[in-house]
Structures are given as structure tokens and as C-alpha cells.
Scaffold this active site. Sequence first.
Site, short mmCIF file in Angstrom:
data_model
loop_
_atom_site.label_atom_id
_atom_site.label_comp_id
_atom_site.label_asym_id
_atom_site.label_seq_id
_atom_site.Cartn_x
_atom_site.Cartn_y
_atom_site.Cartn_z
N PHE A 219 -10.51 2.19 -6.13
CA PHE A 219 -9.15 1.46 -6.20
C PHE A 219 -8.81 0.92 -7.57
O PHE A 219 -9.65 0.42 -8.24
CB PHE A 219 -9.51 0.29 -5.07
CG PHE A 219 -8.52 -0.26 -4.53
CD1 PHE A 219 -8.34 0.13 -3.28
CD2 PHE A 219 -7.49 -1.09 -5.00
CE1 PHE A 219 -7.01 -0.55 -2.37
CE2 PHE A 219 -6.60 -1.57 -4.33
CZ PHE A 219 -6.32 -1.41 -3.16
N ILE B 190 -6.88 -6.95 -8.18
CA ILE B 190 -5.87 -7.99 -8.66
C ILE B 190 -5.21 -8.65 -7.46
O ILE B 190 -5.04 -8.04 -6.39
CB ILE B 190 -4.72 -6.83 -8.98
CG1 ILE B 190 -5.32 -6.24 -10.34
CG2 ILE B 190 -3.48 -7.68 -9.66
CD1 ILE B 190 -4.64 -4.75 -10.85
N HIS C 123 -7.13 -10.49 1.46
CA HIS C 123 -8.12 -9.40 1.16
C HIS C 123 -9.02 -10.00 -0.12
O HIS C 123 -10.02 -9.59 -0.44
CB HIS C 123 -7.67 -7.94 1.00
CG HIS C 123 -7.81 -7.43 2.41
ND1 HIS C 123 -6.65 -7.55 3.24
CD2 HIS C 123 -8.45 -6.46 2.94
CE1 HIS C 123 -7.02 -6.82 4.28
NE2 HIS C 123 -8.04 -6.22 3.97
C1 DLZ Z 1 -8.35 -3.10 0.90
C2 DLZ Z 1 -8.35 -3.41 -0.52
C3 DLZ Z 1 -7.57 -4.36 -1.15
C4 DLZ Z 1 -6.33 -5.15 -0.56
N1 DLZ Z 1 -7.68 -4.65 -2.50
C5 DLZ Z 1 -8.57 -4.17 -3.06
C6 DLZ Z 1 -8.60 -4.16 -4.95
O1 DLZ Z 1 -7.78 -5.14 -5.29
N2 DLZ Z 1 -9.50 -3.77 -5.33
C7 DLZ Z 1 -10.53 -2.73 -4.70
O2 DLZ Z 1 -11.34 -2.44 -5.46
N3 DLZ Z 1 -10.43 -2.69 -3.64
C8 DLZ Z 1 -9.41 -3.13 -2.78
N4 DLZ Z 1 -9.66 -2.77 -1.46
C9 DLZ Z 1 -10.33 -1.77 -0.74
C10 DLZ Z 1 -11.70 -2.16 -0.48
O3 DLZ Z 1 -12.34 -2.71 -1.62
C11 DLZ Z 1 -12.35 -1.34 0.48
O4 DLZ Z 1 -12.52 -0.13 -0.15
C12 DLZ Z 1 -11.75 -1.08 1.72
O5 DLZ Z 1 -11.25 -2.28 2.58
C13 DLZ Z 1 -12.46 0.07 2.72
O6 DLZ Z 1 -13.57 -0.72 3.09
#
Ligand code: DLZ
Length: 170
Positions: free
Chosen positions: A27, A87, A93
Amino acid sequence: MMRGQEQAPAPLADASRLRIAIIVARFNAFVTDRLRDGAVAALREAGAAESAIEIFPVPGAFEIPQAARAAAETGRFDAVVCLGCLIRGDTPHFDYIAAAAAQGITAAAGDTGVPMAFGVLTTNTTEQAVERAGEGRDNKGREAAAAAIEMATLYRALASTQSRPSGFRV
Ligand code: DLZ
């Protein structure tokens, strides 16, 4: 924090006998790829063998503690470097995932006895995240790798019957 208040980074310790796992979230890969590159560069600079650096991508920061724990439980690694990027947006979340990552990594390190470095960025803006994943020393992946090397070296010395270090006395 003002620039002048930050501590000068300690020189990299010797990593030539260490095995290091890097857990990196996909992500926000435009940032985490750079954190990973910074960590790998620091490990190479510290003398780590190519074969001693293993990289494990995971979907997001939430999954980092799970993979860090699993890597540590293999017994193959002296330390784990955890890299991710959150971010802040309009979603709650951010706070949930940031807390889960920090607490999960802390628990995994404590439970497994394998030191884990926290290289998960939590920023308000994309610009701040990119700034912390820059070239050279302005890279939190590099800082996390340096912390992992230092902690692995300390744990090794504390476990050794021959060279057990004493802490500083006041
Ligand atoms: C869902 C999500 C959101 C909204 N934002 C981030 C983020 O900014 N950085 C990150 O590494 N992961 C984010 N995720 C994904 C969650 O970490 C996770 O992979 C999902 O909820 C699946 O379990």
C-alpha cells in the site's frame, strides 16, 4: 520537531554476520519501494551479504506485524525491519491501522525475542511521506535498517557468554 533537535544518526554498525528480514507493505508503494531501497542500501553499506537480506511484501501496514512475527518465528533472522506508509485521509482507518501496526510490531518483538525496527511512516500529507523516503540519509527505511542492525548486535552481545556488555553506569 525542529531540525536542530534531531539526533545525529549513529554510524552504521557491522552487519556482515547478521541475517535481516524486511517486511514491506505494498500500500502506497510509491513511498514504500523507496523505504525498502533505503533499507537495503544501508544493510549493504553495513556489510550484510546479499543472501542474508530477505524481503517479504505484504498487502498493507495492518499485515506487517503478522508477517514480522512469522518471519521471526522461523528462527532464521537476527532482526526484522518493518516498512510501511500511512497517509492520513478522511477515513478513521488511519488511526486504527497505525495503532495496530505499532502495537502489533511491539508485541511481536517482545514475544519472539527478535528485535524489530519501526519504519512505518504516519504522515498527514503525501509530500511529507515522500520527503521521508528520499535519497541517501533522508530515508526512514535507512534509519530503520540502522536501528535493526544496532539492536541485533546488542542482543547478540547480551546473549554471548564471552562478550556480554555492561550497560553504562551513572
Ligand atoms: C485500508 C487501508 C487504508 C485505508 N490505508 C492504508 C494506508 O494508508 N497504508 C497502508 O499500508 N495500508 C492501508 N490500508 C490497507 C490495510 O493496511 C490492510 O492491508 C487492509 O485493510 C487489508 O487487511
